[in-house]
Structure formats: structure tokens, C-alpha cells
Design a protein around this motif. Sequence first.
Motif, PDB file in Angstrom:
ATOM      1  N   MET A   1      17.772   0.941  -0.690  1.00 53.10           N
ATOM      2  CA  MET A   1      16.714   2.317  -0.989  1.00 53.10           C
ATOM      3  C   MET A   1      15.967   0.868  -2.397  1.00 53.10           C
ATOM      4  N   LEU A   2      16.564  -0.093  -2.918  1.00 52.83           N
ATOM      5  CA  LEU A   2      15.631  -1.053  -4.336  1.00 52.83           C
ATOM      6  C   LEU A   2      14.529  -1.160  -3.251  1.00 52.83           C
ATOM      7  N   LYS A   3      14.454  -1.633  -1.949  1.00 52.22           N
ATOM      8  CA  LYS A   3      13.174  -2.366  -1.422  1.00 52.22           C
ATOM      9  C   LYS A   3      12.675  -1.120  -0.878  1.00 52.22           C
ATOM     10  N   ILE A   4      13.088  -0.418  -0.255  1.00 54.68           N
ATOM     11  CA  ILE A   4      11.907   1.073   0.020  1.00 54.68           C
ATOM     12  C   ILE A   4      11.319   1.266  -2.020  1.00 54.68           C
ATOM     13  N   SER A   5      11.752   0.999  -2.903  1.00 52.65           N
ATOM     14  CA  SER A   5      11.266   1.632  -4.554  1.00 52.65           C
ATOM     15  C   SER A   5      10.451   0.509  -4.273  1.00 52.65           C
ATOM     16  N   ARG A   6      10.761  -1.250  -4.587  1.00 53.07           N
ATOM     17  CA  ARG A   6       9.949  -1.639  -4.675  1.00 53.07           C
ATOM     18  C   ARG A   6       8.803  -1.362  -3.883  1.00 53.07           C
ATOM     19  N   PHE A   7       8.830  -2.156  -2.513  1.00 53.33           N
ATOM     20  CA  PHE A   7       7.395  -1.517  -1.331  1.00 53.33           C
ATOM     21  C   PHE A   7       6.597  -0.214  -2.278  1.00 53.33           C
ATOM     22  N   VAL A   8       7.284   0.798  -2.333  1.00 51.44           N
ATOM     23  CA  VAL A   8       6.235   2.037  -2.440  1.00 51.44           C
ATOM     24  C   VAL A   8       5.806   1.504  -3.601  1.00 51.44           C
ATOM     25  N   SER A   9       6.674   1.130  -4.943  1.00 52.43           N
ATOM     26  CA  SER A   9       5.325   0.978  -6.277  1.00 52.43           C
ATOM     27  C   SER A   9       4.381  -0.372  -5.865  1.00 52.43           C
ATOM     28  N   LEU A  10       4.939  -1.176  -4.928  1.00 49.08           N
ATOM     29  CA  LEU A  10       3.892  -2.295  -4.621  1.00 49.08           C
ATOM     30  C   LEU A  10       2.300  -1.481  -4.256  1.00 49.08           C
ATOM     31  N   ILE A  11       2.892  -0.276  -3.447  1.00 50.66           N
ATOM     32  CA  ILE A  11       1.548   0.235  -2.080  1.00 50.66           C
ATOM     33  C   ILE A  11       1.047   0.924  -3.003  1.00 50.66           C
ATOM     34  N   ASN A  12       1.089   1.529  -3.990  1.00 47.43           N
ATOM     35  CA  ASN A  12       1.527   2.852  -5.433  1.00 47.43           C
ATOM     36  C   ASN A  12       0.178   1.814  -6.674  1.00 47.43           C
ATOM     37  N   ASP A  13       0.454  -0.046  -6.920  1.00 45.47           N
ATOM     38  CA  ASP A  13      -0.255  -0.320  -7.601  1.00 45.47           C
ATOM     39  C   ASP A  13      -1.717  -1.062  -6.972  1.00 45.47           C
ATOM     40  N   ILE A  14      -1.491  -0.780  -5.594  1.00 49.53           N
ATOM     41  CA  ILE A  14      -2.594  -1.573  -5.145  1.00 49.53           C
ATOM     42  C   ILE A  14      -3.368  -0.177  -5.220  1.00 49.53           C
ATOM     43  N   ILE A  15      -3.228   0.746  -4.922  1.00 46.61           N
ATOM     44  CA  ILE A  15      -3.576   1.726  -4.586  1.00 46.61           C
ATOM     45  C   ILE A  15      -4.388   2.719  -6.129  1.00 46.61           C
ATOM     46  N   ASP A  16      -3.613   2.000  -7.238  1.00 45.63           N
ATOM     47  CA  ASP A  16      -4.074   2.273  -8.990  1.00 45.63           C
ATOM     48  C   ASP A  16      -5.136   1.823  -9.142  1.00 45.63           C
ATOM     49  N   LYS A  17      -5.574   0.424  -8.704  1.00 41.30           N
ATOM     50  CA  LYS A  17      -6.280  -0.928  -9.182  1.00 41.30           C
ATOM     51  C   LYS A  17      -7.740  -0.003  -8.012  1.00 41.30           C
ATOM     52  N   GLN A  18      -8.271   0.372  -7.077  1.00 41.21           N
ATOM     53  CA  GLN A  18      -8.859   0.885  -6.023  1.00 41.21           C
ATOM     54  C   GLN A  18      -8.825   2.173  -6.404  1.00 41.21           C
ATOM     55  N   ILE A  19      -8.861   3.342  -6.810  1.00 42.26           N
ATOM     56  CA  ILE A  19      -9.293   4.266  -7.804  1.00 42.26           C
ATOM     57  C   ILE A  19      -9.683   4.134  -8.627  1.00 42.26           C
ATOM     58  N   SER A  20      -8.510   2.637 -10.077  1.00 43.40           N
ATOM     59  CA  SER A  20      -9.451   3.075 -11.382  1.00 43.40           C
ATOM     60  C   SER A  20     -11.374   2.428 -11.129  1.00 43.40           C
ATOM     61  N   LEU A  21     -10.772   1.094  -9.936  1.00 42.25           N
ATOM     62  CA  LEU A  21     -12.566   0.327  -9.943  1.00 42.25           C
ATOM     63  C   LEU A  21     -13.869   2.304  -8.813  1.00 42.25           C
ATOM     64  N   PHE A  22     -12.908   2.740  -7.821  1.00 41.46           N
ATOM     65  CA  PHE A  22     -13.593   4.707  -7.520  1.00 41.46           C
ATOM     66  C   PHE A  22     -14.131   4.827  -8.744  1.00 41.46           C
ATOM     67  N   VAL A  23     -13.349   5.200  -9.775  1.00 41.04           N
ATOM     68  CA  VAL A  23     -13.178   6.449 -10.571  1.00 41.04           C
ATOM     69  C   VAL A  23     -14.418   5.842 -11.509  1.00 41.04           C
ATOM     70  N   VAL A  24     -14.084   4.685 -12.359  1.00 39.94           N
ATOM     71  CA  VAL A  24     -15.725   3.695 -12.915  1.00 39.94           C
ATOM     72  C   VAL A  24     -16.898   3.680 -12.362  1.00 39.94           C
ATOM     73  N   SER A  25     -16.736   3.987 -11.034  1.00 36.18           N
ATOM     74  CA  SER A  25     -18.272   3.614 -10.478  1.00 36.18           C
ATOM     75  C   SER A  25     -18.119   4.978 -10.351  1.00 36.18           C
ATOM     76  N   LEU A  26     -18.073   5.835  -9.658  1.00 34.28           N
ATOM     77  CA  LEU A  26     -18.300   7.369  -9.828  1.00 34.28           C
ATOM     78  C   LEU A  26     -18.782   7.719 -11.807  1.00 34.28           C
ATOM     79  N   MET A  27     -18.648   7.133 -12.103  1.00 32.73           N
ATOM     80  CA  MET A  27     -19.021   7.080 -13.546  1.00 32.73           C
ATOM     81  C   MET A  27     -20.055   6.873 -14.482  1.00 32.73           C
ATOM     82  N   ILE A  28     -20.191   5.785 -13.603  1.00 29.13           N
ATOM     83  CA  ILE A  28     -21.449   4.954 -13.438  1.00 29.13           C
ATOM     84  C   ILE A  28     -22.362   5.529 -12.889  1.00 29.13           C
TER      85      ILE A  28
END
Length: 161
Positions: A1-28
Amino acid sequence: MLKISRFVSLINDIIDKQISLFVVSLMILLSVLLSVSVFYRYVLNDSIYWSNEVARYILVYIVFFGATMAHKHKAHIRIDMILGALSHKNKKNIEILIGIIFLLFWVVVLVGSIKLLPLFIIQKTATLEIPFAYPFAALPISALIWILYCTDDILKELTHK
């Protein structure tokens, strides 16, 4: 379960960075669009007829994706005073319960929005005459992201000692 949690967390961190770039681009993009629109209206005495509609749809995406970012970074309004008064075990159980309730809510939103998508493919926007599915897509996409973030929250609470 710990490995699954780390994997999901890693995926979410990648998604979060992409969303941040997307939102900043949209604001500009929104700032530039509105500035050009104001320039056209007040300096050139002309208007860009489609700018209001595009600005509205850009704002929809900023709000929905920005809200997912706020959830990821625990920036949404919460009642921490009540959780602070609970024991560690009770706090953990309440956090899991809140995560499950959020998860179920966003699953219902995702399913409902997917059911409505065919209707919005047929309808066209007023000015741009594009399918309403494009601006509406912010809802099911953000619901899916929110489901991933809620799953990550639940897994973190379950694996955290």
C-alpha cells in the motif's frame, strides 16, 4: 500500500506542476486579451466582439483548475480548530472520512458531467459558434484530477503512522 501511495503521490505532483503552468498561462492570456480588448474599445473605438466570450471561458478553466490546485496544497477553507482538538487517531479517521466524502462527490460530478457531454457537443456557443463541450470540458477534467488528489489524500492518511 505504501508503494501505491508513493506512486499516486508522484503522479499527482507531476499533474500539479502541469496544472500550475496551465493556469499561469491562462492568466497571462486572459490579461493580454482583456488589455487588447480595452485598447480596441477605448482607443480605437472598436470592439473585439468575441473577447468577452473567450475571457469567460478562460476564467472558467482558471477557476476549476485553480480549485484543484488549492485542494492539492490544502489552501481551501477548512475548520482546523475542530480537528486540532481531536486525538491523532480521531483526526486521522475524520481526515479519511472527509477524503472519502470528497471522493464520492467528485465521482458523482464526473459521471454526471460525462452524461451531459453529448448534449453540449450539439449546442454551440453564441459568438464563437464552437461546441459548448469545449468550455464545459473543464468540469469533467477537473473532477478527474480532484478524484486523483482525494485518492492521494486518503492513501497518505492510511499509510501515515
